[in-house]
Write a protein that holds these residues in place. Structure first.
Motif, PDB file in Angstrom:
ATOM      1  N   VAL A 143       0.863  -1.177   0.000  1.00  0.00           N
ATOM      2  CA  VAL A 143       0.000   0.000   0.000  1.00  0.00           C
ATOM      3  C   VAL A 143       0.897   1.225   0.000  1.00  0.00           C
ATOM      4  N   THR A 144       0.834   1.997  -1.086  1.00  0.00           N
ATOM      5  CA  THR A 144       1.691   3.167  -1.244  1.00  0.00           C
ATOM      6  C   THR A 144       0.861   4.428  -1.069  1.00  0.00           C
ATOM      7  N   THR A 145       1.265   5.284  -0.141  1.00  0.00           N
ATOM      8  CA  THR A 145       0.486   6.481   0.156  1.00  0.00           C
ATOM      9  C   THR A 145       1.215   7.729  -0.333  1.00  0.00           C
ATOM     10  N   GLY A 146       0.443   8.779  -0.489  1.00  0.00           N
ATOM     11  CA  GLY A 146       1.026  10.068  -0.878  1.00  0.00           C
ATOM     12  C   GLY A 146       0.267  10.677  -2.041  1.00  0.00           C
ATOM     13  N   ASN A 147      -0.238  11.897  -1.867  1.00  0.00           N
ATOM     14  CA  ASN A 147      -0.970  12.574  -2.934  1.00  0.00           C
ATOM     15  C   ASN A 147      -0.132  12.720  -4.195  1.00  0.00           C
ATOM     16  N   GLU A 148       1.175  12.960  -4.010  1.00  0.00           N
ATOM     17  CA  GLU A 148       2.038  13.201  -5.167  1.00  0.00           C
ATOM     18  C   GLU A 148       2.136  11.986  -6.075  1.00  0.00           C
ATOM     19  N   VAL A 149       2.056  10.801  -5.486  1.00  0.00           N
ATOM     20  CA  VAL A 149       2.078   9.570  -6.288  1.00  0.00           C
ATOM     21  C   VAL A 149       0.670   9.239  -6.775  1.00  0.00           C
ATOM     22  N   ASP A 167      -4.286   8.121  -1.602  1.00  0.00           N
ATOM     23  CA  ASP A 167      -3.978   9.510  -1.244  1.00  0.00           C
ATOM     24  C   ASP A 167      -3.639   9.595   0.243  1.00  0.00           C
ATOM     25  N   ASP A 168      -3.514  10.809   0.733  1.00  0.00           N
ATOM     26  CA  ASP A 168      -3.052  11.000   2.107  1.00  0.00           C
ATOM     27  C   ASP A 168      -4.168  10.983   3.149  1.00  0.00           C
ATOM     28  N   GLN A 169      -5.330  10.491   2.796  1.00  0.00           N
ATOM     29  CA  GLN A 169      -6.402  10.420   3.786  1.00  0.00           C
ATOM     30  C   GLN A 169      -6.301   9.123   4.586  1.00  0.00           C
ATOM     31  N   LYS A 170      -6.316   9.285   5.899  1.00  0.00           N
ATOM     32  CA  LYS A 170      -6.152   8.143   6.797  1.00  0.00           C
ATOM     33  C   LYS A 170      -7.156   7.037   6.517  1.00  0.00           C
ATOM     34  N   GLU A 171      -8.408   7.420   6.283  1.00  0.00           N
ATOM     35  CA  GLU A 171      -9.447   6.416   6.065  1.00  0.00           C
ATOM     36  C   GLU A 171      -9.187   5.595   4.810  1.00  0.00           C
ATOM     37  N   HIS A 172      -8.670   6.224   3.770  1.00  0.00           N
ATOM     38  CA  HIS A 172      -8.397   5.524   2.511  1.00  0.00           C
ATOM     39  C   HIS A 172      -7.229   4.548   2.662  1.00  0.00           C
ATOM     40  N   ILE A 173      -6.233   4.954   3.428  1.00  0.00           N
ATOM     41  CA  ILE A 173      -5.088   4.071   3.688  1.00  0.00           C
ATOM     42  C   ILE A 173      -5.549   2.842   4.464  1.00  0.00           C
ATOM     43  N   GLN A 174      -6.352   3.106   5.482  1.00  0.00           N
ATOM     44  CA  GLN A 174      -6.874   2.020   6.319  1.00  0.00           C
ATOM     45  C   GLN A 174      -7.709   1.054   5.491  1.00  0.00           C
ATOM     46  N   GLU A 175      -8.551   1.589   4.622  1.00  0.00           N
ATOM     47  CA  GLU A 175      -9.392   0.741   3.769  1.00  0.00           C
ATOM     48  C   GLU A 175      -8.549  -0.129   2.845  1.00  0.00           C
ATOM     49  N   ASP A 232       5.440  14.451  10.069  1.00  0.00           N
ATOM     50  CA  ASP A 232       4.774  15.645   9.555  1.00  0.00           C
ATOM     51  C   ASP A 232       3.266  15.522   9.759  1.00  0.00           C
ATOM     52  N   PRO A 233       2.554  16.647   9.904  1.00  0.00           N
ATOM     53  CA  PRO A 233       1.107  16.586  10.173  1.00  0.00           C
ATOM     54  C   PRO A 233       0.313  15.823   9.121  1.00  0.00           C
ATOM     55  N   ASP A 234       0.786  15.835   7.872  1.00  0.00           N
ATOM     56  CA  ASP A 234       0.026  15.148   6.818  1.00  0.00           C
ATOM     57  C   ASP A 234       0.516  13.720   6.571  1.00  0.00           C
ATOM     58  N   ASP A 235       1.367  13.199   7.439  1.00  0.00           N
ATOM     59  CA  ASP A 235       1.809  11.804   7.326  1.00  0.00           C
ATOM     60  C   ASP A 235       0.872  10.936   8.159  1.00  0.00           C
ATOM     61  N   CYS A 236      -0.030  10.252   7.468  1.00  0.00           N
ATOM     62  CA  CYS A 236      -1.131   9.573   8.154  1.00  0.00           C
ATOM     63  C   CYS A 236      -0.991   8.059   8.204  1.00  0.00           C
ATOM     64  N   THR A 237       0.068   7.502   7.640  1.00  0.00           N
ATOM     65  CA  THR A 237       0.184   6.042   7.573  1.00  0.00           C
ATOM     66  C   THR A 237       0.239   5.388   8.954  1.00  0.00           C
ATOM     67  N   PRO A 238       1.028   5.885   9.904  1.00  0.00           N
ATOM     68  CA  PRO A 238       1.043   5.244  11.227  1.00  0.00           C
ATOM     69  C   PRO A 238      -0.340   5.192  11.866  1.00  0.00           C
ATOM     70  N   GLY A 251      -5.317   2.319  13.187  1.00  0.00           N
ATOM     71  CA  GLY A 251      -6.767   2.361  13.051  1.00  0.00           C
ATOM     72  C   GLY A 251      -7.388   1.083  12.533  1.00  0.00           C
ATOM     73  N   THR A 252      -6.577   0.191  11.977  1.00  0.00           N
ATOM     74  CA  THR A 252      -7.120  -1.097  11.513  1.00  0.00           C
ATOM     75  C   THR A 252      -7.477  -2.012  12.682  1.00  0.00           C
ATOM     76  N   GLY A 253      -6.994  -1.653  13.879  1.00  0.00           N
ATOM     77  CA  GLY A 253      -7.183  -2.530  15.029  1.00  0.00           C
ATOM     78  C   GLY A 253      -5.992  -3.429  15.272  1.00  0.00           C
ATOM     79  N   ALA A 254      -4.946  -3.278  14.462  1.00  0.00           N
ATOM     80  CA  ALA A 254      -3.740  -4.088  14.639  1.00  0.00           C
ATOM     81  C   ALA A 254      -3.014  -3.683  15.913  1.00  0.00           C
ATOM     82  N   GLN A 255      -2.312  -4.641  16.511  1.00  0.00           N
ATOM     83  CA  GLN A 255      -1.499  -4.354  17.689  1.00  0.00           C
ATOM     84  C   GLN A 255      -0.162  -3.779  17.229  1.00  0.00           C
ATOM     85  N   VAL A 256       0.093  -2.536  17.590  1.00  0.00           N
ATOM     86  CA  VAL A 256       1.346  -1.888  17.199  1.00  0.00           C
ATOM     87  C   VAL A 256       2.450  -2.331  18.153  1.00  0.00           C
TER      88      VAL A 256
END
Length: 346
Positions: free
Chosen positions: A175-181, A212-220, A242-248, A253-258
């Motif tokens: 899963v590759t995140t980032g608006n620029e990509v 994109d950089d939306q947390k919900e989309h990454i999680q999905e 950075d504030p717009d780095d939402c991957t962590p 948010g998936t419920g995984a144990q970090v």
């Protein structure tokens, strides 16, 4: 073992090699340990300066070094290993299959603390290939007390000290995140590097999703791949603070144990490792720091082999990588034959 005059040694079994050195011609054993001395051998033995010999004297309380070496080897070995020929109380432990080398360090230390015997190994938690030498063992004296070898068995708790965990074919997704990509402003150069890394192991590649950089989309995207049967999900991009780095946040948010967000490894400090549980199985989700894209060796090279062998990685083990966690970026990379990643679990 007893010392006798060479002229009276006929019929006795040598307890040691007898070396012959002839300048510019030969240097090596003219008779091997275990050789039964004959009448014809006497002049040769005298010619190399052996007026006395040490010969085997059977004692029910003592073991010949080769007999003891067999016991030591049995404490080391497990499935997927074989031993070399016994020589001078030495046996090498050799991998008989590819996999991840695991070492019971407490048992190894306990046996090496007994003295009169030793086991020296390569570092654990790294891949080995069939034919690789795992360890060398040796009984130090020519004979050793049976009781000492019983203590070795107790110290090793019957063994094995070494195991080789086989690598498992894993369904893997990126899963590759980032608006620029995502919007095509730049070309993704991270995915190809990750694909090359996982290609070193048995994998079934499920695909790569750009988000994109939306947390919900990454999680999905992560959960979609898990629903599709992914056994390993690798996330690239958005792993800094950075504030717009939402991957962590998306991974959490998936419920995984970090297990950790951050590791004492350079390159690779921004690693995130989590486990998502489904149907009784723990599926690793890894947030890869940006350095994986450009650095030759990173924390990913230390963690990936363990994930491919279903060897759970703990926070304590990652924390222990601080000693040895600094890659020196050598001009010629010799990894894994270097100090990188050779942490010590305290």
């Amino acid at each position: 073992m007893k010392k006798i005059e060479t002229i009276h040694a006929v019929g006795h079994v040598l307890c040691h090699d007898v070396t012959q050195i002839i300048k510019d011609k030969t240097k090596g054993p003219v008779f091997r340990k275990g050789h039964i001395v004959t009448e014809e051998d006497i002049p040769v033995l005298l010619s190399v300066g052996k007026d006395h010999l040490y010969v085997w004297e059977k004692n029910e309380n003592m073991l010949h070094e080769n007999e003891a070496a067999e016991i030591l080897f049995d404490l080391c070995r497990s499935e997927g290993m074989k031993g070399s020929e016994i020589k001078e109380g030495k046996i090498e432990v050799i991998a008989d299959r590819d996999g991840l080398l695991k070492i019971d360090r407490k048992k190894l230390f306990a046996v090496n603390s007994l003295s009169e015997m030793m086991i020296a190994s390569r570092h654990g938690d790294f891949p080995v290939k069939k034919g690789d030498k795992i360890a060398g063992t040796r009984i130090i004296p020519l004979v050793i007390e049976k009781e000492k070898m019983e203590r070795a068995k107790e110290a090793a708790e019957g063994g094995p000290i070494f195991r080789i965990l086989p690598f498992h074919k894993k369904k893997t997704a990126i899963v590759t995140t980032g608006n620029e990509v995502f919007y095509g402003r730049i070309k993704d150069t991270f995915g190809p590097v990750v694909k090359e890394k996982i290609a070193e192991y048995p994998t079934e590649f499920l695909g790569q999703t750009l988000v994109d950089d939306q947390k919900e989309h990454i999680q999905e995207a992560i959960l979609h791949y898990i629903d599709e049967g992914a056994e390993l999900v690798l996330c690239t991009g958005g792993m800094s603070v950075d504030p717009d780095d939402c991957t962590p946040g998306a991974i959490a948010g998936t419920g995984a144990q970090v297990i950790t967000y951050g590791a004492p490894v350079l390159p690779g400090a921004m690693l995130l490792l989590a486990y998502y549980e489904k149907d009784g199985k723990k599926i690793p989700i890894v947030g890869l720091p940006g350095c994986v894209m450009y650095a030759k060796r990173t924390v990913f090279d230390l963690v990936l082999p363990r994930l491919m062998a279903d060897d759970p990685v703990t926070f304590e083990e990652l924390a222990a990588l601080g000693e040895g966690g600094l890659c020196l970026n050598c001009g010629v990379c010799t990894f894994p034959n270097c100090g990188f990643g050779k942490g010590v679990v305290y």
